[in-house]
Design an enzyme around this catalytic site. Structure first.
Site, PDB file in Angstrom:
ATOM      1  CG  ASP A  31      11.050  18.794  14.521  1.00 27.00           C
ATOM      2  OD1 ASP A  31      10.140  18.611  15.045  1.00 27.00           O
ATOM      3  OD2 ASP A  31      11.603  20.236  14.316  1.00 27.00           O
ATOM      4  CE  LYS A  38       8.990  18.476  10.720  1.00 29.09           C
ATOM      5  NZ  LYS A  38       8.668  18.816  11.590  1.00 29.09           N
ATOM      6  NE  ARG A  53       6.726  16.975  20.114  1.00 27.43           N
ATOM      7  CZ  ARG A  53       5.359  17.358  18.728  1.00 27.43           C
ATOM      8  NH1 ARG A  53       5.794  18.310  18.080  1.00 27.43           N
ATOM      9  NH2 ARG A  53       4.831  16.830  18.286  1.00 27.43           N
ATOM     10  N   GLY A  74      10.144  25.404  17.918  1.00 28.20           N
ATOM     11  CA  GLY A  74       9.429  24.724  17.839  1.00 28.20           C
ATOM     12  C   GLY A  74       7.567  24.875  17.860  1.00 28.20           C
ATOM     13  CB  SER A 114       2.673  34.354  15.957  1.00 26.94           C
ATOM     14  OG  SER A 114       2.100  34.548  15.211  1.00 26.94           O
ATOM     15  CE1 TYR A 141       1.382  29.441  15.995  1.00 27.68           C
ATOM     16  CE2 TYR A 141       0.943  31.776  14.985  1.00 27.68           C
ATOM     17  CZ  TYR A 141       1.592  30.724  15.247  1.00 27.68           C
ATOM     18  OH  TYR A 141       3.025  31.328  15.024  1.00 27.68           O
ATOM     19  CB  VAL A 170       8.444  34.054   8.420  1.00 26.93           C
ATOM     20  CG1 VAL A 170       9.888  33.934   8.186  1.00 26.93           C
ATOM     21  CG2 VAL A 170       8.428  34.643   9.626  1.00 26.93           C
ATOM     22  CE  LYS A 178       5.525  26.976   7.535  1.00 29.72           C
ATOM     23  NZ  LYS A 178       4.518  26.484   8.933  1.00 29.72           N
ATOM     24  CG  HIS A 187       0.229  28.930  -1.326  1.00 32.75           C
ATOM     25  ND1 HIS A 187       0.667  27.464  -1.405  1.00 32.75           N
ATOM     26  CD2 HIS A 187       0.639  29.195  -0.671  1.00 32.75           C
ATOM     27  CE1 HIS A 187       0.691  26.620  -0.785  1.00 32.75           C
ATOM     28  NE2 HIS A 187       0.445  27.453   0.352  1.00 32.75           N
TER      29      HIS A 187
END
Length: 321
Positions: A31, A38, A53, A74, A114, A141, A170, A178, A187
């Protein structure tokens, strides 16, 4: 040694916990390690070494003989970021380098794709590889993830085993860092604690009532079960959906979060932010037949089961997995 990229992130850190539970303790955590929020995700985990990374490929060239498996989790995952060059570097080109190293050093690979690749779902949500070049993601993305999927399928040279996993929505522990990109469960929990109510996005699609937008929500503990299954399975390479297989409404999600806290639901609606309104998925549901066909037979936790575990065992008391 087992390598996990994105090791300090949400799914990566949960995967390390799962690997430790299976007594895999020689973990190489990759990472950038510059985000202090984190850091709690890695506390208490059995990790052999941390590798930045940007130094990872040099490290791998020197240590590949000890590496048994690579989980490339990642990625840059901000669906509101519009600068494609960021995704090109971190999600596409970096992934290509890992792919080449896995070929050169005969290392099996699982990488994160994704469900954002499916766009509005015009072609459905089947992980049929012939359809992947025709998908129309809604943001940079999703475009970056689909670009790499297409590239991987086009390659003549491939790792002896590889799998791309199209993660759906997820949720679960270790996503505290995040911000806006955290799950709606996270949330909702925080809104309940602060105000006693949950604000959901109003529908701007006449086919869906407010709160009845539907997503395939999948608990992170199920996600890492699939990851380790593939590590042990090591055959039937390809791209797979990874969702629960059952779409549920945001109203169901919010109501389940209230119930996990022993409270009656209080739900109101606000306009969907303008910057994502035109790129909003109103329905997703993973067809999970392909993964089932290769022998994965564990049941996925229901939305109610996953939320209850997440809220009561992690969010209350802010514990990490």
């Amino acid at each position: 040694m087992i390598i996990v990229t994105g090791a300090a992130g949400f799914i990566g850190s949960c995967l390390i916990s799962k690997l430790n539970q299976e007594n895999f303790n020689f973990i190489i955590a990759v990472d950038d390690f510059t985000t202090p929020e984190k850091e709690p995700n890695l506390v208490g985990k059995r990790i052999q070494e941390r590798v930045h990374r940007e130094q990872f490929f040099q490290w791998l060239d020197q240590n590949y003989q000890e590496v048994e498996f690579i989980f490339h989790i990642g990625a840059r995952t901000d669906t509101t970021e519009q600068d494609y060059t960021i995704f090109d570097h971190l999600n596409v080109e970096y992934s290509k380098q890992i792919w080449y190293k896995c070929i050169d050093y005969q290392i099996p690979l699982v990488y994160a794709s994704s469900a954002a690749t499916y766009g509005l779902g015009e072609l459905g949500y089947d992980d049929n590889e012939s359809q992947i070049p025709h998908l129309k993601p809604l943001n940079p993305y999703g475009e970056s993830k689909n670009e790499f999927d297409i590239w991987a399928l086009e390659q003549d040279r491939k790792p002896f085993f590889w799998a791309g996993l199209k993660f759906f929505n997820v949720y679960g522990p270790n996503e505290y860092h995040k911000g806006r990109m955290a799950s709606v469960v996270f949330h909702a929990y925080n809104q309940i604690c602060q105000s006693g109510e949950v604000k959901l996005f109003r529908s701007h699609n006449p086919n869906f009532n407010d709160g009845e937008q539907m997503r395939d929500f999948v608990y992170v503990k199920d996600v890492v079960e699939v990851c380790t299954f593939l590590m042990h399975h090591r055959r039937n390479s390809g791209i797979y959906n990874l969702g629960s297989g059952k779409a549920r409404t945001f109203f169901d999600l919010a109501s389940s979060t209230f119930r996990a806290l022993g409270q009656d639901p209080r739900i109101t609606f606000v306009d969907t932010p303008a910057d994502i309104r035109d790129k909003y998925q109103y329905f997703t549901q993973a067809n999970m037949a392909k993964l089932r066909s290769i022998g994965y037979d564990r049941p996925f936790q229901s939305l109610e089961e996953g939320i209850t575990d997440y809220v009561q065992n992690y969010l209350v008391g802010k514990r990490y997995y």
